[in-house]
Design a protein around this motif. Structure first.
Motif, PDB file in Angstrom:
ATOM      1  N   GLY A 152       0.774  -1.233   0.000  1.00 22.99           N
ATOM      2  CA  GLY A 152       0.000   0.000   0.000  1.00 22.99           C
ATOM      3  C   GLY A 152       0.804   1.281   0.000  1.00 22.99           C
ATOM      4  N   ARG A 177      -2.092  -9.701   1.509  1.00 22.83           N
ATOM      5  CA  ARG A 177      -3.001  -9.940   0.388  1.00 22.83           C
ATOM      6  C   ARG A 177      -2.682  -9.060  -0.822  1.00 22.83           C
ATOM      7  N   ARG A 180      -2.877  -2.340  -2.128  1.00 18.77           N
ATOM      8  CA  ARG A 180      -3.259  -1.523  -3.285  1.00 18.77           C
ATOM      9  C   ARG A 180      -2.615  -2.017  -4.575  1.00 18.77           C
ATOM     10  N   ALA A 182      -2.306  -5.041  -5.489  1.00 24.37           N
ATOM     11  CA  ALA A 182      -3.175  -6.086  -6.034  1.00 24.37           C
ATOM     12  C   ALA A 182      -4.445  -5.490  -6.631  1.00 24.37           C
ATOM     13  N   GLU A 183      -4.851  -4.332  -6.117  1.00 29.48           N
ATOM     14  CA  GLU A 183      -6.071  -3.690  -6.598  1.00 29.48           C
ATOM     15  C   GLU A 183      -5.863  -2.896  -7.882  1.00 29.48           C
ATOM     16  N   LEU A 184      -4.623  -2.523  -8.171  1.00 33.06           N
ATOM     17  CA  LEU A 184      -4.358  -1.666  -9.327  1.00 33.06           C
ATOM     18  C   LEU A 184      -4.765  -2.323 -10.645  1.00 33.06           C
ATOM     19  N   GLY A 185      -4.420  -3.577 -10.792  1.00 32.79           N
ATOM     20  CA  GLY A 185      -4.729  -4.287 -12.021  1.00 32.79           C
ATOM     21  C   GLY A 185      -3.896  -3.865 -13.213  1.00 32.79           C
TER      22      GLY A 185
END
Length: 226
Positions: A152, A177, A180, A182-185
């Motif tokens: 993050g 996990r 952020r 992993a959330e960026l894509g």
């Protein structure tokens, strides 16, 4: 006047058990230290084995893409904060100055220039300390490798956004996990160490980037060290 030595309090003995001749307590402390050490060593071994099973094929694919970039004249830029800053410098050193017969590869840690990092932090903001350097130094065909135990770190996220905009190969190492990152894509490759412990995450990340270096060298045609 005679000086009377008072016996240490229980609180003092608890804080500094090694200073006092309570052999039973000392044996207990040493046994607990041994148990804790063995448990932590077993935990990191299990975690590394799990990562090998989980990410082995993806590590090979990532290394092959990195080798393609290096073969075409690409360079590697590594970055991270705190302990990950030290890891970023080790990444650059491992690629630039490997053990023979591996070939040296162009790599730079964006955490190394204190003047640049502090100037950007003071004049613009800490969130851009890596992104601004990539904007000035990087070009399409290079590689961005960022480390964050939480996944993050704002400046690492900004750096990957800039790297993706510039057309760099993006490689992220995160923990738990993935946060952020992993959330960026938008990362080409993201390796997440599934542990809540910062210590275990960083230990496993060290293994990951050294494996990536060896696999990259192998893909480039160099013999792996024995």
């Amino acid at each position: 006047m005679a000086v009377v030595d008072e016996p240490p309090s229980e609180e003092m003995r608890g804080l500094y058990p090694f200073l006092y001749p309570d052999q039973d307590h000392l044996r207990s402390v040493l046994a607990e230290a041994q148990r804790s050490t063995e448990a932590k060593a077993a935990e990191i071994v299990r975690l590394r084995r799990h990562l090998a099973e989980l990410d082995g094929d993806r590590l090979i694919a990532c290394a092959q893409e990195m080798a393609t970039r290096f073969a075409a004249g690409g360079r590697l830029f590594a970055f991270g904060n705190g302990g990950s800053s030290t890891d970023a410098q080790e990444v650059a050193t491992a690629f630039l100055h490997p053990d023979p017969p591996a070939r040296p590869l162009p790599a730079l840690a964006l955490t190394s220039d204190v003047a640049v990092v502090t100037a950007l932090s003071n004049d613009v903001g800490f969130d851009v300390v890596f992104a601004r350097q990539l904007a000035a130094l990087a070009r399409p065909g290079d590689i961005a490798l960022g480390l964050s135990t939480s996944g993050g770190s704002a400046n690492v996220v900004h750096a990957f956004r800039e790297a993706a905009r510039l057309g760099l190969l993006t490689v992220g190492l995160a923990g738990d996990r993935g946060g952020r990152l992993a959330e960026l894509g938008l990362l080409d490759h993201l390796f997440v160490v599934p542990s809540p412990s910062v210590h275990r995450i960083q230990e496993a990340q060290t293994t990951l980037y050294h494996v990536l270096r060896e696999l990259t060298q192998h893909a480039l045609g160099a013999s792996l060290p024995a």
